[in-house]
Design a protein around this motif. Structure first.
Motif, PDB file in Angstrom:
ATOM      1  N   MET A  11      16.152  33.559 -13.377  1.00 43.02           N
ATOM      2  CA  MET A  11      14.891  32.828 -13.516  1.00 43.02           C
ATOM      3  C   MET A  11      14.411  32.340 -12.157  1.00 43.02           C
ATOM      4  SD  MET A  11      12.454  31.498 -15.235  1.00 43.02           S
ATOM      5  CE  MET A  11      11.184  30.309 -14.794  1.00 43.02           C
ATOM      6  N   TYR A  38      10.545  31.330  -9.780  1.00 43.77           N
ATOM      7  CA  TYR A  38       9.127  31.046  -9.899  1.00 43.77           C
ATOM      8  C   TYR A  38       8.377  32.361  -9.886  1.00 43.77           C
ATOM      9  CZ  TYR A  38      10.187  26.188  -8.992  1.00 43.77           C
ATOM     10  OH  TYR A  38      10.673  24.908  -9.099  1.00 43.77           O
ATOM     11  N   SER A  39       7.119  32.348 -10.285  1.00 39.57           N
ATOM     12  CA  SER A  39       6.323  33.578 -10.278  1.00 39.57           C
ATOM     13  C   SER A  39       6.133  34.011  -8.820  1.00 39.57           C
ATOM     14  CB  SER A  39       4.990  33.327 -10.983  1.00 39.57           C
ATOM     15  OG  SER A  39       4.238  32.379 -10.278  1.00 39.57           O
ATOM     16  N   PRO A  40       5.870  35.337  -8.587  1.00 39.58           N
ATOM     17  CA  PRO A  40       5.906  35.885  -7.226  1.00 39.58           C
ATOM     18  C   PRO A  40       5.079  35.122  -6.184  1.00 39.58           C
ATOM     19  CG  PRO A  40       5.688  37.655  -8.821  1.00 39.58           C
ATOM     20  CD  PRO A  40       5.623  36.379  -9.591  1.00 39.58           C
ATOM     21  N   LEU A  41       3.860  34.726  -6.509  1.00 38.91           N
ATOM     22  CA  LEU A  41       3.027  34.055  -5.503  1.00 38.91           C
ATOM     23  C   LEU A  41       3.585  32.680  -5.136  1.00 38.91           C
ATOM     24  CD1 LEU A  41      -0.660  34.936  -6.475  1.00 38.91           C
ATOM     25  CD2 LEU A  41       0.859  36.020  -4.813  1.00 38.91           C
ATOM     26  N   ILE A  42       4.169  31.999  -6.117  1.00 38.42           N
ATOM     27  CA  ILE A  42       4.771  30.697  -5.828  1.00 38.42           C
ATOM     28  C   ILE A  42       6.020  30.908  -4.969  1.00 38.42           C
ATOM     29  CG2 ILE A  42       5.791  28.605  -6.819  1.00 38.42           C
ATOM     30  CD1 ILE A  42       4.080  29.080  -9.296  1.00 38.42           C
ATOM     31  N   ASN A  57       6.572  33.376  -2.913  1.00 38.65           N
ATOM     32  CA  ASN A  57       6.109  33.710  -1.558  1.00 38.65           C
ATOM     33  C   ASN A  57       5.817  32.460  -0.754  1.00 38.65           C
ATOM     34  OD1 ASN A  57       6.203  36.392  -1.969  1.00 38.65           O
ATOM     35  ND2 ASN A  57       3.983  36.705  -2.155  1.00 38.65           N
ATOM     36  N   LYS A  72      15.489  23.524  -0.956  1.00 36.62           N
ATOM     37  CA  LYS A  72      15.022  22.445  -1.833  1.00 36.62           C
ATOM     38  C   LYS A  72      13.720  21.825  -1.320  1.00 36.62           C
ATOM     39  CE  LYS A  72      17.425  21.521  -5.542  1.00 36.62           C
ATOM     40  NZ  LYS A  72      16.821  21.295  -6.864  1.00 36.62           N
ATOM     41  N   GLN A 112      10.751  24.170  -1.870  1.00 39.08           N
ATOM     42  CA  GLN A 112      10.322  24.154  -3.269  1.00 39.08           C
ATOM     43  C   GLN A 112       9.495  22.895  -3.558  1.00 39.08           C
ATOM     44  OE1 GLN A 112      13.571  24.858  -6.150  1.00 39.08           O
ATOM     45  NE2 GLN A 112      12.742  23.130  -7.313  1.00 39.08           N
TER      46      GLN A 112
END
Lengths: 200, 200
Positions: A1, A3-7, A9, A23, A26
């Motif tokens: 699991m 984050y989605s790809p753009l996040i 990146n 950390k 993020q």
């Protein structure tokens, strides 16, 4: 699991900043996306403008968006003293002391043959040409007190000697407000052998 | 004496990031401009793309560039359990434990009337409508163990009770691997009054 790809990146790009771990990256990414889109936009815009427009001062090589930086243009600065530093942040630290009224020359690094950084990359030809003009009568070496900084300073001291310009270095020894027992032994032995007679 | 305006703008924007002070912001800006223009470009691009494309999952409200996030679309997840968290990073922390197979609902904050954050801003109408559909049979409240998190959880527990959905909360007490003498007194007194009989 993940984050989605753009996040992801964005998190990866933020990790590219010095001192930012996974950390923190993020936390920064979520802060920008969740809570502060204005900060994200402002960071994007400043990056874009700085990347496009900031270059080097033709005179001292510091980072600036102008052809000649404000300090080099200033009529209040003494033109016979030139202080050599490794980076723009060193320049700023010296300015903050208020002790120096001359000009600067910013190397943007130190000699490091293994990384392909030689005299040319540090602009030493330009420095040599400037010393040859005769306006500068004192060259102050303020590179970092590290092995690389000292090697670079030694090299520049030779250059200046060839041009007959007086050279000085920042004093080394015990830092103010420190305690003897916490000073590293290299500094302590230097301070010991470099002891000065006390005026009586 | 300051940096030139565009460099100062970049430093100010970097200071807008959480946990970044003036010295770090300066270090980051000089690093990006002096030493790593590629990192600057990559950060600029990721910010731009994330700002333009990342929105919220229509189903769980987490940050994603897709209409419905990967987790909500997954056929492996149990659809009768719904875990309520405050932020996408809480979701990720729970996912990393591997202990939970259900779906999530991400509030993107907690109730905070003083900041204008009420039930509507947290998507509680959407949550209520979802509970009314009857697919969810257990709602797990995993908001932060803070005053605001608990208040938010209490409010949601009432909502769920109105819909006849069973509600549970994450257990509170001593953290694993901690030492009793370093546990804060609120946690310790909670752990004490919530003590459990030992099976013999």
């Amino acid at each position: 699991m993940h984050y989605s790809p753009l996040i992801q990146n964005l998190i990866d790009s933020l990790r590219g900043l010095p001192g930012v771990g996974p950390k923190s990256a993020q936390r920064m990414a979520l802060y920008l996306l969740e809570r502060n889109p204005d900060a994200a936009q402002s960071l994007e815009l400043s990056l874009q403008q700085a990347r496009e427009k900031v270059g080097r001062c033709q005179s001292c090589r510091t980072l600036t968006e102008e052809p000649i930086c404000q300090l080099c243009r200033s009529e209040r600065r003494l033109r016979h003293q030139l202080c050599v530093v490794e980076s723009p942040s060193d320049l700023l630290s010296i300015e903050q002391t208020g002790v120096y009224q001359g000009l600067y020359f910013v190397l943007m690094g130190h000699l490091s043959p293994i990384d392909g950084i030689g005299p040319k990359e540090l602009g030493l030809e330009q420095l040599s040409a400037r010393l040859a003009q005769g306006e500068v009568t004192e060259l102050i070496l303020a590179t970092n007190p590290t092995l690389e900084g000292r090697t670079t300073a030694d090299y520049i001291a030779q250059l200046a000697a060839q041009q007959g310009v007086a050279v000085s270095r920042l004093a080394q020894g015990l830092p103010m407000g420190g305690e003897l027992e916490y000073v590293d032994s290299a500094t302590l032995s230097f301070a010991f052998s470099g002891r000065k007679p006390v005026d009586s």
